[in-house]
Design a protein around this motif. Structure first.
Motif, PDB file in Angstrom:
ATOM      1  N   ALA A  80       0.876  -1.196  -0.007  1.00 10.71           N
ATOM      2  CA  ALA A  80       0.058  -0.043   0.082  1.00 10.71           C
ATOM      3  C   ALA A  80       0.804   1.221  -0.054  1.00 10.71           C
ATOM      4  CB  ALA A  80      -1.128  -0.168   1.350  1.00 10.71           C
ATOM      5  N   LEU A  81       1.000   1.809  -1.236  1.00  7.10           N
ATOM      6  CA  LEU A  81       2.246   2.813  -1.260  1.00  7.10           C
ATOM      7  C   LEU A  81       1.532   4.255  -2.004  1.00  7.10           C
ATOM      8  CD1 LEU A  81       4.833   0.899  -3.112  1.00  7.10           C
ATOM      9  CD2 LEU A  81       4.593   1.340  -0.759  1.00  7.10           C
ATOM     10  N   VAL A  82       2.247   5.221  -1.281  1.00 11.82           N
ATOM     11  CA  VAL A  82       1.826   6.511  -1.845  1.00 11.82           C
ATOM     12  C   VAL A  82       2.771   6.680  -3.281  1.00 11.82           C
ATOM     13  CG1 VAL A  82       2.007   9.075  -1.464  1.00 11.82           C
ATOM     14  CG2 VAL A  82       1.388   7.471   0.330  1.00 11.82           C
ATOM     15  N   SER A  83       4.004   6.435  -3.270  1.00 16.57           N
ATOM     16  CA  SER A  83       4.616   6.536  -4.336  1.00 16.57           C
ATOM     17  C   SER A  83       4.147   5.922  -5.807  1.00 16.57           C
ATOM     18  CB  SER A  83       6.106   5.891  -4.082  1.00 16.57           C
ATOM     19  OG  SER A  83       6.732   6.401  -2.818  1.00 16.57           O
ATOM     20  N   ASN A  84       4.671   6.382  -6.822  1.00 15.68           N
ATOM     21  CA  ASN A  84       4.114   5.721  -8.024  1.00 15.68           C
ATOM     22  C   ASN A  84       4.767   4.526  -8.507  1.00 15.68           C
ATOM     23  OD1 ASN A  84       2.570   8.167  -8.673  1.00 15.68           O
ATOM     24  ND2 ASN A  84       4.212   9.117  -9.584  1.00 15.68           N
ATOM     25  N   ASP A 138       6.028   6.750   2.484  1.00 15.45           N
ATOM     26  CA  ASP A 138       6.044   5.219   2.520  1.00 15.45           C
ATOM     27  C   ASP A 138       7.216   4.718   3.362  1.00 15.45           C
ATOM     28  OD1 ASP A 138       3.846   4.956   0.749  1.00 15.45           O
ATOM     29  OD2 ASP A 138       5.294   5.395  -1.093  1.00 15.45           O
ATOM     30  N   HIS A 139       7.879   5.666   4.162  1.00 19.19           N
ATOM     31  CA  HIS A 139       8.966   5.042   5.046  1.00 19.19           C
ATOM     32  C   HIS A 139       8.346   4.113   5.908  1.00 19.19           C
ATOM     33  CE1 HIS A 139      12.566   5.022   7.281  1.00 19.19           C
ATOM     34  NE2 HIS A 139      11.777   5.316   8.580  1.00 19.19           N
ATOM     35  N   ASN A 140       9.018   2.881   5.955  1.00 19.82           N
ATOM     36  CA  ASN A 140       8.807   1.809   6.637  1.00 19.82           C
ATOM     37  C   ASN A 140       7.470   1.094   6.273  1.00 19.82           C
ATOM     38  OD1 ASN A 140      10.594   1.330   8.813  1.00 19.82           O
ATOM     39  ND2 ASN A 140       9.998   2.957  10.152  1.00 19.82           N
ATOM     40  N   SER A 141       7.138   1.358   5.168  1.00 17.76           N
ATOM     41  CA  SER A 141       6.143   0.617   4.386  1.00 17.76           C
ATOM     42  C   SER A 141       6.743  -0.808   4.120  1.00 17.76           C
ATOM     43  CB  SER A 141       5.413   1.386   3.064  1.00 17.76           C
ATOM     44  OG  SER A 141       4.848   2.543   3.553  1.00 17.76           O
TER      45      SER A 141
END
Length: 469
Positions: free
Chosen positions: A245-249, A270-273
Motif C-alpha cells: 500500500a504505497l503513496v509513491s508511483n 512510504d517510509h517503513n512501508s
C-alpha cells in the motif's frame, strides 16, 4: 487424617437425617455450579429444536432430529457470544459454506465429527480469526485446501477417519502437521494401491513454491527511483502476487516466473512501508518482503501551547529520517536540559515522534518564547510557541515587591461578600442560642414562686409570715 469418602457421613447431620442433608447439599452444589458457571441455558425458542444451547455453546448430537446446515440463533449478538460448537452424528450435514459461520466471530472450538461432511469452503472461516481447535474427525472429506486456514493461527487440527486422497492438494497437511500426522494415524487413499500413511506420501511434480525478492534492502532519498524484482519457483507453477500500500508511483511488469516492481518518485509517506511478493500453488505459499527505508529532512508537524498534567508539558510531533536531533531555545537562549526540564518522547510510529518538553514546577523565570529546532543531515525545521507558567511576583514599580502566597498567588484582599454573609449568619445563630439557654434557665427556676423564680435560694429562706404581709 482420613480422606472423605462417599457415604462416610462427613456431610451428615446429627439425629440420623444424613440422607436429607445429603440431598440438600446436592441441590446446593447443583445451584452453585449453575450460577457460578455464568453459562445459563437458552430458552427453547432461541435455540434450534434439534440442538441444545447455552450462552456460549451449541451442541447438536441427536441423529433423529438432525440438521443439514449450521444452527442459527435468533440474534447476531447471541451468535457472537458463542465460543464452542459441537456437531456429531448428523447424516445430512455435508458442507460448511462461505457464510455459515459469519456471525460466530468469537468461536474458538469447532467439532464436526461422525457426520457426512464432504466440503469446506475456502472462505468458511474468514470471520473466525479466534478459532484454535478444529476437529473434523470421521467425516467424508477427500481433500482440504490450505487456503481455508491461511489467516488462522490454530493449535489443533484433527482429520482422522477421512478418506483423503493421496494428492498434491493434500500434501500441505503432511507438511503442516509434521509428526502429528503419525500421532493421528492419518492415511490417504492412493488409486490402485489402497491406503498409506500420509506422513510417507511423496509425489512427483508437487513442490512448495519459493519467492525471492531483490534487492533485500532499499535505503534511498525521497524522490528517487528503484526497481524490485521477484522470482518464483515451484510445481505446479505458482501464482505471483505483489502486496503493498504505497503513496509513491509504481508499475508492475511480469514475464513467466519473474516480476519487476518499478517505484518512482519515492514519497517520505512510504517510509517503513512493507512490500511483499508471494508465490502460491496448491501445495502452499511462500512470502518474501522488505521495509522501505526512505531518507528525508525533518519537519515539525505540531508544536502546541503548554499544558499542566502532573508536569508542565509543551507537546510536539516531528518527523524525519534519520531521527532528528532536538534543541530548545527560551527567548533565543539555548535551554540546558536536566532533571527539572527535559525532552520526553512518548510515542513513536513508522515515521513520526510524539513527545513534549517536560518542566517540573516551572516559575515566572521559565515564562517566554520557546523555539524548537530539529536537524538531521538532510535539513532542519523550527517553530515557536509562547509559554506562561506563573505571574511575576512584582511588576517593577513597587518599592517593596510582594511575593505570592502558595495558595492565593496574590496580595491579601478583603473577605468577599459571601464570607461576610457567613459571619453575619453565625453571629445571629450565636445570639439566638444564648437566648434559648436563658429561656431554659427561667423555665427551670420559675413557676410557683410569686416572684416568678421558683427555687431561688434568697426567697426560700424568708419566713412565710413576712411574705403574707
Amino acid at each position: 487424617m482420613s480422606a472423605w469418602r462417599p457415604g462416610s457421613g462427613a456431610l451428615s447431620s446429627p439425629g440420623g437425617r444424613s440422607g436429607s442433608w445429603r440431598c440438600w447439599w446436592w441441590w446446593v452444589l447443583f445451584i452453585g455450579v449453575s450460577v457460578g458457571s455464568g453459562d445459563p441455558w437458552m430458552s427453547a425458542e432461541a435455540c434450534p429444536s434439534s440442538c441444545s444451547c447455552s450462552s456460549t455453546r451449541i451442541s447438536c448430537v441427536d441423529p433423529e432430529r438432525g440438521i443439514n446446515a449450521f444452527p442459527v440463533l435468533q440474534s447476531e449478538a447471541e451468535m457472537e457470544n458463542i465460543t464452542d460448537i459441537y456437531i456429531a452424528n448428523q447424516g445430512s450435514f455435508s458442507s460448511i459454506n462461505d457464510k455459515d459461520l459469519h456471525y460466530y466471530k468469537n468461536l474458538r472450538n469447532l467439532t464436526v465429527t461422525n457426520s457426512r461432511l464432504t466440503y469446506v469452503s475456502k472462505l468458511a472461516f474468514q470471520n473466525n480469526i479466534k478459532i484454535q481447535y478444529l476437529n473434523l474427525k470421521d467425516n467424508n472429506l477427500s481433500s482440504l485446501s490450505w487456503r481455508i486456514f491461511k489467516h488462522l493461527n490454530m493449535s489443533y487440527l484433527i482429520l482422522t477417519g477421512n478418506p483423503l486422497h493421496c494428492s498434491c492438494e493434500n500434501m500441505w497437511i503432511k507438511l503442516w502437521l509434521g509428526e502429528e500426522a503419525d500421532t493421528q494415524e492419518l492415511h490417504c487413499i492412493e488409486d490402485g494401491v489402497g491406503r498409506k500413511l500420509l506422513s510417507r506420501l511423496t509425489l512427483p511434480n508437487c513442490e512448495v513454491p519459493m519467492a525471492t525478492l531483490s534487492p533485500s534492502k532499499v535505503r534511498l532519498m525521497e524522490g528517487k527511483h528503484v526497481d524490485l524484482s521477484c522470482e518464483t519457483s515451484g510445481v505446479p507453477s505458482p501464482e505471483l502476487i505483489w502486496n503493498m500500500a504505497l503513496v509513491s508511483n509504481y508499475e508492475i511488469e511480469t514475464s513467466g516466473q519473474l516480476s519487476v516492481l518499478r517505484l518512482s518518485n519515492l514519497s517520505s509517506m512510504d517510509h517503513n512501508s512493507k512490500i511483499s511478493c508471494t508465490a502460491e500453488n496448491i501445495v502452499g505459499d511462500k512470502e518474501s518482503s522488505l521495509l522501505l527505508d526512505i531518507l528525508f529532512p525533518p519537519k515539525i508537524l505540531k508544536l502546541s501551547d503548554a499544558i499542566n498534567d502532573h508536569h508542565w508539558c509543551i507537546p510536539f510531533s516531528i518527523t524525519g529520517n534519520p531521527k532528528p536531533k532536538l534543541q530548545w531555545f527560551l527567548d533565543d537562549k539555548a535551554v540546558t536540559e536536566g532533571p527539572f526540564i527535559e525532552t520526553k518522547i512518548h510515542d513513536i510510529t513508522d515515521r513520526e515522534y510524539h513527545g513534549c518538553l517536560q518542566l517540573d514546577s516551572p516559575t515566572h523565570l521559565n515564562n517566554g518564547r520557546y523555539r524548537l529546532l530539529i536537524k538531521n543531515e538532510y535539513g532542519s525545521d523550527e517553530k515557536e510557541v509562547e509559554a506562561h507558567f506563573m505571574r511575576k511576583p512584582w511588576d517593577g514599580t513597587d518599592k517593596e515587591p510582594y511575593y505570592y502566597d502558595l495558595i492565593t498567588e496574590g496580595p491579601p484582599v478583603e473577605p468577599p461578600e459571601d464570607r461576610v454573609a457567613v459571619y453575619v449568619v453565625v453571629g445571629i445563630a450565636a445570639v439566638a442560642f444564648t437566648g434559648f439557654l436563658l429561656m431554659l434557665v427561667i423555665l427551670k427556676f420559675g413557676g410557683n414562686s410569686k416572684f416568678g423564680i421558683k427555687g431561688c435560694a434568697l426567697f426560700q429562706n424568708i419566713p412565710g409570715e413576712l411574705v403574707s404581709r
